[in-house]
Write a protein that holds these residues in place. Sequence first.
Motif, PDB file in Angstrom:
ATOM      1  N   PRO A 123       0.829  -1.232   0.045  1.00 28.56           N
ATOM      2  CA  PRO A 123       0.157  -0.073   0.056  1.00 28.56           C
ATOM      3  C   PRO A 123       0.763   1.506  -0.194  1.00 28.56           C
ATOM      4  O   PRO A 123       0.453   2.308  -0.464  1.00 28.56           O
ATOM      5  N   LEU A 124       1.808   1.333   0.926  1.00 24.81           N
ATOM      6  CA  LEU A 124       2.568   2.398   0.576  1.00 24.81           C
ATOM      7  C   LEU A 124       3.572   2.667  -0.691  1.00 24.81           C
ATOM      8  O   LEU A 124       3.740   3.824  -0.921  1.00 24.81           O
ATOM      9  N   LEU A 125       3.788   1.808  -1.090  1.00 30.32           N
ATOM     10  CA  LEU A 125       4.407   2.054  -2.577  1.00 30.32           C
ATOM     11  C   LEU A 125       3.612   2.369  -3.539  1.00 30.32           C
ATOM     12  O   LEU A 125       3.622   3.300  -4.557  1.00 30.32           O
ATOM     13  N   GLN A 126       2.055   2.004  -3.321  1.00 29.54           N
ATOM     14  CA  GLN A 126       1.013   2.423  -4.369  1.00 29.54           C
ATOM     15  C   GLN A 126       0.841   4.039  -4.024  1.00 29.54           C
ATOM     16  O   GLN A 126       0.684   4.732  -5.003  1.00 29.54           O
ATOM     17  N   SER A 127       0.668   4.498  -2.774  1.00 25.93           N
ATOM     18  CA  SER A 127       0.747   6.015  -2.489  1.00 25.93           C
ATOM     19  C   SER A 127       2.080   6.570  -3.012  1.00 25.93           C
ATOM     20  O   SER A 127       1.695   7.776  -3.284  1.00 25.93           O
ATOM     21  N   PHE A 128       3.199   6.132  -2.706  1.00 27.51           N
ATOM     22  CA  PHE A 128       4.312   6.673  -3.167  1.00 27.51           C
ATOM     23  C   PHE A 128       4.171   6.840  -4.869  1.00 27.51           C
ATOM     24  O   PHE A 128       4.688   8.064  -5.126  1.00 27.51           O
ATOM     25  N   LYS A 129       3.857   5.761  -5.572  1.00 29.54           N
ATOM     26  CA  LYS A 129       3.767   5.680  -7.036  1.00 29.54           C
ATOM     27  C   LYS A 129       2.700   7.090  -7.429  1.00 29.54           C
ATOM     28  O   LYS A 129       3.134   8.098  -8.078  1.00 29.54           O
ATOM     29  N   ALA A 130       1.680   7.159  -6.720  1.00 33.58           N
ATOM     30  CA  ALA A 130       0.766   8.088  -7.002  1.00 33.58           C
ATOM     31  C   ALA A 130       1.285   9.653  -6.709  1.00 33.58           C
ATOM     32  O   ALA A 130       1.460  10.584  -7.524  1.00 33.58           O
TER      33      ALA A 130
END
Length: 221
Positions: free
Chosen positions: A179-186
């Motif tokens: 999940p944190l990589l998903q928000s990082f990506k965004a």
Amino acid sequence: MSGKPKLHYCNARGRMESIRWLLAAAGVEFEECFLETKDDLAKLRTDGSLLFQQVPVEEIDGMQMGQTRVIANSIAAKYNLYGKDLKERALIDMYVEGIIDLNELLMTYLFQPADKKEQHLATSLDKATNRYLPVYEKVLKDHGQDFLVGNCFSRADVQLLEVLLTAEEFKPDILAKFPLLQSFKARISNIPTIKKFLQPGSQRKPPLQEKDLPRLMQIFH
Ligand code: GSN
């Protein structure tokens, strides 16, 4: 003479793509000179432009800079994407080396013999999921900050985003458990210079396809 850096490489991602990403992230305009044939490469060699007879090479500030990592390091240092002290630089280097290792696994997929491709991809995606991505997820979780190092945008953020997008090209749900990589990506995708680079028509190159191989092989082999 233009003050813009000029990149000599073929019209493909390969070893040059991270350099394009870093320049774009820094908001630096650059020119590209594409090698199309073996003769184009031979000409650069004859000119004395290639220290080890290889590309990538970047024409920058009156010099011909070779070696992918050196070019990337110098862009990162010049545009303040390399941490505030030696400790931060070491962390950035460690994270970037892991990214390079993962990127290498993904980028070499197409070059495997037909009977080894499936296994290579399975191993690469397994390592992505169980070795590399958990490291970056944990870094973000442990410090709770927006960027990987020093609460400040660095080359590690740029290069992580690049490899996350590449990994998703191979497995679209690869970030499902992160999940944190998903928000990082965004978040990183939304930085104005990067947002621009992600739009169609930028100098970002498309994924390599099987049909591109003969064109590239005839230049280098
Ligand atoms: O990272 C670097 O820039 C160098 N250590 C390696 C550069 C390199 O291998 N360049 C290739 C083309 S990019 N693809 O792998 C190259 O110029 N090959 C021709 C040759 O004669 O080695």
